[in-house]
Write a protein that holds these residues in place. Structure first.
Motif, mmCIF file in Angstrom:
data_model
loop_
_atom_site.group_PDB
_atom_site.id
_atom_site.type_symbol
_atom_site.label_atom_id
_atom_site.label_comp_id
_atom_site.label_asym_id
_atom_site.label_seq_id
_atom_site.Cartn_x
_atom_site.Cartn_y
_atom_site.Cartn_z
ATOM 1 N N LYS A 61 0.873 -1.176 0.000
ATOM 2 C CA LYS A 61 0.000 0.000 0.000
ATOM 3 C C LYS A 61 0.907 1.222 0.000
ATOM 4 C CE LYS A 61 -3.582 0.366 2.761
ATOM 5 N NZ LYS A 61 -4.405 0.629 3.976
ATOM 6 N N VAL A 62 0.744 2.071 -1.002
ATOM 7 C CA VAL A 62 1.555 3.275 -1.132
ATOM 8 C C VAL A 62 0.666 4.479 -0.835
ATOM 9 C CG1 VAL A 62 3.015 4.656 -2.645
ATOM 10 C CG2 VAL A 62 3.011 2.161 -2.856
ATOM 11 N N LEU A 63 1.086 5.278 0.133
ATOM 12 C CA LEU A 63 0.352 6.481 0.519
ATOM 13 C C LEU A 63 0.902 7.659 -0.272
ATOM 14 C CD1 LEU A 63 0.344 5.862 4.365
ATOM 15 C CD2 LEU A 63 -1.361 5.169 2.669
ATOM 16 N N VAL A 105 12.659 14.057 -1.037
ATOM 17 C CA VAL A 105 11.719 12.945 -0.890
ATOM 18 C C VAL A 105 12.161 12.016 0.237
ATOM 19 C CG1 VAL A 105 10.699 10.934 -2.035
ATOM 20 C CG2 VAL A 105 11.100 13.032 -3.332
ATOM 21 N N LEU A 106 11.212 11.681 1.107
ATOM 22 C CA LEU A 106 11.434 10.690 2.160
ATOM 23 C C LEU A 106 10.478 9.529 1.954
ATOM 24 C CD1 LEU A 106 11.500 13.025 5.295
ATOM 25 C CD2 LEU A 106 13.468 12.033 4.116
ATOM 26 N N PHE A 107 10.923 8.343 2.333
ATOM 27 C CA PHE A 107 10.073 7.158 2.284
ATOM 28 C C PHE A 107 9.953 6.606 3.698
ATOM 29 C CE2 PHE A 107 11.975 7.295 -1.965
ATOM 30 C CZ PHE A 107 10.842 7.234 -2.755
ATOM 31 N N VAL A 108 8.740 6.270 4.099
ATOM 32 C CA VAL A 108 8.491 5.690 5.409
ATOM 33 C C VAL A 108 7.841 4.327 5.178
ATOM 34 C CG1 VAL A 108 7.290 5.940 7.606
ATOM 35 C CG2 VAL A 108 8.196 7.965 6.438
ATOM 36 N N LEU A 109 8.557 3.278 5.571
ATOM 37 C CA LEU A 109 8.067 1.916 5.395
ATOM 38 C C LEU A 109 7.639 1.373 6.738
ATOM 39 C CD1 LEU A 109 7.642 -0.559 3.565
ATOM 40 C CD2 LEU A 109 10.029 -1.188 4.024
ATOM 41 N N ASN A 110 6.337 1.138 6.891
ATOM 42 C CA ASN A 110 5.797 0.606 8.145
ATOM 43 C C ASN A 110 6.272 1.415 9.360
ATOM 44 O OD1 ASN A 110 4.550 -1.464 6.659
ATOM 45 N ND2 ASN A 110 6.367 -2.741 6.814
ATOM 46 N N ASP A 111 6.147 2.716 9.286
ATOM 47 C CA ASP A 111 6.496 3.645 10.362
ATOM 48 C C ASP A 111 7.990 3.817 10.598
ATOM 49 O OD1 ASP A 111 3.789 4.207 10.854
ATOM 50 O OD2 ASP A 111 3.623 2.506 12.212
ATOM 51 N N GLU A 112 8.824 3.346 9.686
ATOM 52 C CA GLU A 112 10.265 3.538 9.818
ATOM 53 C C GLU A 112 10.804 4.244 8.593
ATOM 54 O OE1 GLU A 112 12.760 0.353 11.086
ATOM 55 O OE2 GLU A 112 11.161 -0.559 12.259
ATOM 56 N N LEU A 113 11.580 5.289 8.822
ATOM 57 C CA LEU A 113 12.219 6.018 7.742
ATOM 58 C C LEU A 113 13.246 5.113 7.079
ATOM 59 C CD1 LEU A 113 12.316 8.870 6.465
ATOM 60 C CD2 LEU A 113 14.164 9.372 8.058
ATOM 61 N N ILE A 114 13.213 5.023 5.755
ATOM 62 C CA ILE A 114 14.198 4.209 5.048
ATOM 63 C C ILE A 114 14.994 5.090 4.102
ATOM 64 C CG2 ILE A 114 12.845 2.091 5.242
ATOM 65 C CD1 ILE A 114 12.072 2.449 2.284
ATOM 66 N N LYS A 115 16.144 4.616 3.688
ATOM 67 C CA LYS A 115 16.987 5.367 2.761
ATOM 68 C C LYS A 115 16.270 5.499 1.426
ATOM 69 C CE LYS A 115 21.414 4.194 4.779
ATOM 70 N NZ LYS A 115 22.734 3.621 4.543
ATOM 71 N N ALA A 116 16.208 6.720 0.942
ATOM 72 C CA ALA A 116 15.451 7.006 -0.277
ATOM 73 C C ALA A 116 16.001 6.281 -1.499
ATOM 74 C CB ALA A 116 15.426 8.514 -0.529
ATOM 75 N N GLY A 158 4.850 5.153 2.870
ATOM 76 C CA GLY A 158 4.449 6.547 2.747
ATOM 77 C C GLY A 158 5.508 7.316 1.975
ATOM 78 N N ILE A 159 5.057 8.178 1.069
ATOM 79 C CA ILE A 159 5.974 9.052 0.335
ATOM 80 C C ILE A 159 5.745 10.458 0.877
ATOM 81 C CG2 ILE A 159 6.605 9.976 -1.912
ATOM 82 C CD1 ILE A 159 5.549 7.368 -3.148
ATOM 83 N N ILE A 160 6.822 11.069 1.353
ATOM 84 C CA ILE A 160 6.723 12.399 1.963
ATOM 85 C C ILE A 160 7.665 13.332 1.227
ATOM 86 C CG2 ILE A 160 7.074 13.730 4.069
ATOM 87 C CD1 ILE A 160 6.586 11.081 5.615
ATOM 88 N N LEU A 161 7.164 14.490 0.851
ATOM 89 C CA LEU A 161 8.002 15.516 0.234
ATOM 90 C C LEU A 161 8.262 16.609 1.249
ATOM 91 C CD1 LEU A 161 6.847 13.942 -2.209
ATOM 92 C CD2 LEU A 161 7.061 16.071 -3.486
ATOM 93 N N GLN A 162 9.523 16.961 1.427
ATOM 94 C CA GLN A 162 9.917 17.991 2.367
ATOM 95 C C GLN A 162 9.907 19.348 1.672
ATOM 96 O OE1 GLN A 162 13.387 16.713 4.963
ATOM 97 N NE2 GLN A 162 13.784 15.636 3.046
ATOM 98 N N PHE A 163 9.479 20.358 2.398
ATOM 99 C CA PHE A 163 9.502 21.716 1.885
ATOM 100 C C PHE A 163 10.082 22.621 2.953
ATOM 101 C CE2 PHE A 163 6.101 19.745 -0.548
ATOM 102 C CZ PHE A 163 6.439 20.130 -1.827
#
Length: 91
Positions: free
Chosen positions: A5-7, A58-69, A83-88
């Motif tokens: 599941k990709v958020l 861009v950050l990736f969060v896999l099952n509540d853990e930050l992983i290397k992009a 989860g895909i998160i974009l930093q601003f």
């Protein structure tokens, strides 16, 4: 192949038919990237560079853990949530 599941960030959902989450068959980060580049190329361009590395905001969060992009070897198992998160920067 695993179902992941990709958020999707809400402000980019217009690039993916207004969806805020997708269930994708992908066993690795490399397969996920290929899916987006082929199926939703404009979204893929916002996340990855032409060289195929994740953009620096861009950050990736896999099952509540930050992983290397840019860890293309990250493997998924069915039921994972990415989860895909974009930093601003603000000012």
């Amino acid at each position: 192949m695993s179902t992941v599941k990709v958020l999707i960030p809400q402000f980019l959902s217009h690039l993916i038919e207004q969806k805020q989450e997708l269930e994708i068959e992908a066993g690795s980060m490399e397969e996920l990237k290929t899916f987006f580049q082929q199926s939703y190329s404009e979204f893929g361009e916002r996340i990855w560079t032409e060289e195929g590395t994740a953009k620096r905001n861009v950050l990736f969060v896999l099952n509540d853990e930050l992983i290397k992009a840019n860890n293309e070897n990250t493997e998924f198992v069915s039921g994972d949530e990415l989860g895909i998160i974009l930093q601003f920067a603000g000012g």
